[in-house]
Design an enzyme around this catalytic site. Sequence first.
Site, PDB file in Angstrom:
ATOM      1  CB  SER A 237      -0.843   0.045   1.144  1.00 48.83           C
ATOM      2  OG  SER A 237      -0.618   1.119   2.079  1.00 48.83           O
ATOM      3  CE  LYS A 238      -0.588   6.890  -3.653  1.00 49.16           C
ATOM      4  NZ  LYS A 238      -1.699   7.476  -4.993  1.00 49.16           N
ATOM      5  NE  ARG A 239      -3.395   5.841   1.881  1.00 43.85           N
ATOM      6  CZ  ARG A 239      -4.395   5.423   1.792  1.00 43.85           C
ATOM      7  NH1 ARG A 239      -5.460   5.060   2.514  1.00 43.85           N
ATOM      8  NH2 ARG A 239      -4.953   4.597   0.569  1.00 43.85           N
ATOM      9  NE  ARG A 240       0.487  -1.950   4.862  1.00 48.09           N
ATOM     10  CZ  ARG A 240      -0.664  -2.309   4.464  1.00 48.09           C
ATOM     11  NH1 ARG A 240      -1.955  -2.239   5.408  1.00 48.09           N
ATOM     12  NH2 ARG A 240      -1.066  -2.932   3.452  1.00 48.09           N
TER      13      ARG A 240
END
Length: 470
Positions: A237-240
């Site tokens: 994931s892009k955020r994590r």
Amino acid sequence: MTGVPRFRFAPSPTGFLHVGGARSALFNWIPARQMGGQFLLRIEDTDTERNREEWVEGLQVALRWLGMDWDEPPVRQSARAELYADALARLGDAGLTYWCDCTTEDVQRRAAERGGKPGYDGFCRDRGLGPGEGRALRFRTPDEGETSFTDLIRGDVVFRNDTLEDFIVQRSNGVPMFLLANAVDDVDMAITHVVRGEEHVNGTPKYLLLRQALGMFDQPVFAHLPVIVNEKRQKLSKRRDDVALEGYRDRGYLPEAMANYLVTLGWGPPDGVEIRPMSEVVDLFRLEDVTKSSAAFDVKKLDHFNGEYVRALPTATFVRQSLPWLETDAPWPPERFDIAKFETLAPLVQERVTVLSEVPAMVDFVFLESPAFDDAAWDKVMVRRVDLARPMLTGCVEAFAALEHWTSSALHDATLAVGESLDAKLGKAQAPVRVAVTGRTVGPPLFESLEVLGRDVTLERLTAALARLP
Ligand code: GLU
């Protein structure tokens, strides 16, 4: 199928190149090169609100950095509105589309009422509406029969047509939907091989129905690549997670190592030797051998690959590749950098770094006015062992000042002798000297470092450290 195989990588520019996208690009480029085929680039930028010109350029820079090239100028979907309008008109003439004003919320509410999954919009029907504000164009999927395809990785994949909703081909703002543009372009560009992420499997029957509706009954070869997960087996994931290829580039991973590592995400060579030049990968790779199960992105393994590639570089190349980290954004004033000194230490540094961004910390003691003291190192070696640090430093100041030749072997012998006189083995004895001169407990071999630093600076630092002792 006749003619030259044509592969394509079709990214939507979203700001950076996702490592999964980079893997997809390689898994197209490699078989294209192996088969003497063509590799094409198509920028899927119909969503003009979300796309930016610098991202389109950035994507190409990142692909080239990884070693890929393409055989025709990139195709830009944003420049092909006429082609999609023409396809939509043909579908309309054939009676295969209808106008619909259902909002996403309508569809979700109805799906929920029927116990279906939210987001599944299979329930719109042609209500004889004409065009108008807020109306999208839907493609009429058949109510009977099946749509199937053969996937090199997954085998035969079959969908019942009555499970396929009448999907949108043109949004209410007039912009063609992804599937329409994607299918039209693959036909127009004569693509023979569609290799892409497994998230596109469910869209493939719709893609095929669109192709058939536009008169293309033969199918390209498909290969849907396994999803990439993190160490906890969650989808990247892009955020994590660190998913931007450019981030790895900027931390000093080498392009050859990065490309080699990406190739192992879902594929392995028959002989099990994973670290090898791309030319060999191009010979050995087969899409049929790609696994169906998810592939884990393991940064430790990538580090291992990178370390191997760093150590295999000719020293002159290592020096050249390290320069961006040493000449810009370095912790010392630029005029204090001396490439000759770095060249002397380079072979020792090369053995000890995993990524190039670690190089400055290995040599900063040479170029800084005074060492950048690491608090923990100072406390451990100079405060808690001041009983050893003080006599060691005092002894070394005297012994080093008296050396006839300032060489690493003379420095070694002198330090050993001072240590022996204090009953300390070399490892323990050299620690305060290292901290006094470099500020740290780790770094390139000490005596070579002192030789590069020179007598004046070394003695100055030993004396300054003595004055700082508790
Ligand atoms: N733009 C799509 C994506 O980035 C491409 C899908 C395809 O390769 O067909 O996922």
